[in-house]
Scaffold this active site. Structure first.
Site, PDB file in Angstrom:
ATOM      1  N   HIS A  50      -9.728 104.362  52.028  1.00 40.00           N
ATOM      2  CA  HIS A  50     -10.206 103.981  53.365  1.00 40.00           C
ATOM      3  C   HIS A  50      -9.145 104.293  54.418  1.00 40.00           C
ATOM      4  O   HIS A  50      -7.979 104.514  54.110  1.00 40.00           O
ATOM      5  CB  HIS A  50     -10.540 102.484  53.425  1.00 40.00           C
ATOM      6  CG  HIS A  50      -9.338 101.601  53.251  1.00 40.00           C
ATOM      7  ND1 HIS A  50      -8.774 101.352  52.017  1.00 40.00           N
ATOM      8  CD2 HIS A  50      -8.575 100.934  54.139  1.00 40.00           C
ATOM      9  CE1 HIS A  50      -7.722 100.559  52.164  1.00 40.00           C
ATOM     10  NE2 HIS A  50      -7.570 100.292  53.444  1.00 40.00           N
ATOM     11  N   ASP A 110      -7.886 102.280  57.997  1.00 42.88           N
ATOM     12  CA  ASP A 110      -8.005 100.897  58.458  1.00 42.88           C
ATOM     13  C   ASP A 110      -8.915 100.755  59.681  1.00 42.88           C
ATOM     14  O   ASP A 110      -8.871 101.583  60.596  1.00 42.88           O
ATOM     15  CB  ASP A 110      -6.612 100.339  58.790  1.00 42.88           C
ATOM     16  CG  ASP A 110      -5.756 100.197  57.535  1.00 42.88           C
ATOM     17  OD1 ASP A 110      -6.288  99.738  56.512  1.00 42.88           O
ATOM     18  OD2 ASP A 110      -4.565 100.540  57.588  1.00 42.88           O
ATOM     19  N   HIS A 140      -5.870 105.680  52.355  1.00 43.01           N
ATOM     20  CA  HIS A 140      -4.958 105.034  51.407  1.00 43.01           C
ATOM     21  C   HIS A 140      -5.729 104.032  50.558  1.00 43.01           C
ATOM     22  O   HIS A 140      -6.846 103.639  50.903  1.00 43.01           O
ATOM     23  CB  HIS A 140      -3.801 104.342  52.137  1.00 43.01           C
ATOM     24  CG  HIS A 140      -4.239 103.303  53.124  1.00 43.01           C
ATOM     25  ND1 HIS A 140      -4.640 103.614  54.401  1.00 43.01           N
ATOM     26  CD2 HIS A 140      -4.352 101.954  53.030  1.00 43.01           C
ATOM     27  CE1 HIS A 140      -4.966 102.507  55.047  1.00 43.01           C
ATOM     28  NE2 HIS A 140      -4.811 101.478  54.235  1.00 43.01           N
ATOM     29  N   ARG A 148       2.681  93.777  57.037  1.00 43.44           N
ATOM     30  CA  ARG A 148       1.967  94.897  57.652  1.00 43.44           C
ATOM     31  C   ARG A 148       1.771  94.704  59.146  1.00 43.44           C
ATOM     32  O   ARG A 148       1.456  93.603  59.603  1.00 43.44           O
ATOM     33  CB  ARG A 148       0.597  94.999  56.973  1.00 43.44           C
ATOM     34  CG  ARG A 148      -0.399  95.941  57.583  1.00 43.44           C
ATOM     35  CD  ARG A 148      -1.712  95.837  56.813  1.00 43.44           C
ATOM     36  NE  ARG A 148      -2.733  96.715  57.341  1.00 43.44           N
ATOM     37  CZ  ARG A 148      -3.614  96.366  58.265  1.00 43.44           C
ATOM     38  NH1 ARG A 148      -3.606  95.148  58.770  1.00 43.44           N
ATOM     39  NH2 ARG A 148      -4.511  97.221  58.695  1.00 43.44           N
TER      40      ARG A 148
HETATM   41 FE   LIG Z   1      -5.732  99.486  54.429  1.00 44.90          FE
END
Ligand SMILES: [Fe+2]
Length: 296
Positions: free
Chosen positions: A106, A108, A264, A279
């Protein structure tokens, strides 16, 4: 020094981690980057699509400061809805009671009109075995298609929505009237959005598949059968290992990737061991396709 280590700049070296994308940056002191070295890192990111820094030496604050060098760190949509105004920082931890759910290809939050530009991910808890992350080059995946297929998909638009995100978030937050209300607000605030299937990278001009994984509903203007067939083909196409690289984390490692040209996924083979990552992402622009621009 092997042939996969190259001087990218007089201040940094790059060690390629696959033949397709990804490079480890050697010799960068991330807490004290002057503009020249940051420029070299930015250029290396555009060329390699994912960069890795072993033992980055960063904490959450320094990671966010580095994100600021790339642009405006994002306020996550769900947190914005809950009243957040400042940039969001997320510590994602999974373990026996919460298996990782990012184990599919995918990009993000493609269900927003302007998906992120860059993501920064730092390893916290690293499992004794497993838990790597993989990236795929969507520029290389596009380039590998036949000119006929490239011509067929260039200019197509795909509808993305947040239904799969809502389902996952609702599972995590638990069933309650508050959760239902918040999820309905998220649905209203971020209705389905259309993005080009092939996007032009705003900085390099290269063409890349814009792949949202479960966020993609259908190709606009096609029947469900046509859309499913084409998306299934492209999904299988980008799963080929020739488009991938993989990173085995050690605590403190940092990965920075270009969200505009990569996909990723977590390799979810560490379950039920614990794994945590820190993140943040940086705001991007509205994806576009420019038929006149085909720099490769
Ligand atoms: Fe992700």
């Amino acid at each position: 020094m092997c042939e996969y280590v190259v001087m990218a700049d007089r201040r940094i070296k790059l060690r390629r981690v696959s033949g397709t994308l990804g490079a480890e940056v050697l010799g960068a002191r991330l807490r004290e980057l002057d503009d020249e070295t940051f420029g070299a890192i930015h250029q290396a990111l555009l060329e390699n699509e994912v960069l890795f820094f072993r033992d980055s030496g960063l904490d959450d604050e320094a990671q966010m400061a580095l994100a600021h060098r790339f642009g405006s760190p994002s306020v996550f949509p769900l947190l914005k809805l809950m009243g957040a105004t400042g940039p969001s920082f997320q510590v994602i931890e999974d373990g026996p009671e919460s298996p990782n759910e990012a184990d599919y290809w995918h990009t993000d939050v493609t269900w927003t009109p302007e998906p992120p530009k860059v993501a920064l991910l730092r390893a916290g808890i690293v499992p004794a075995v497993g838990g790597d992350t993989m990236w795929g080059s969507m520029t290389n995946a596009y380039d590998a298609l036949s000119p006929t297929m490239q011509g067929l998909i260039a200019g197509l638009e795909v509808v993305h929505d947040n239904e799969s995100f809502i389902a996952a978030a609702a599972r995590k937050m638990g069933d309650s009237p508050e959760t239902t209300k918040l999820m309905n607000e998220l649905r209203d605030a971020y209705p389905a959005v259309t993005h080009p299937l092939v996007r032009t990278h705003p900085e390099t001009g290269r063409r890349a598949l814009l792949w949202g994984g479960d966020f993609m509903r259908r190709i606009a203007g096609m029947s469900p059968a046509e859309s499913d067939t084409l998306l299934k083909f492209l999904g299988r196409h980008l799963e080929q290992s020739r488009f991938h690289c993989r990173w085995s984390w050690e605590p403190g490692d940092l990965a920075i990737w270009d969200e505009r040209s990569t996909v990723h996924q977590v390799v979810n083979d560490h379950f039920p061991q614990r794994r945590s990552v820190h993140r943040c992402v940086v705001d991007g622009d509205r994806p576009f396709f420019d038929p006149q621009r085909a720099a490769g």
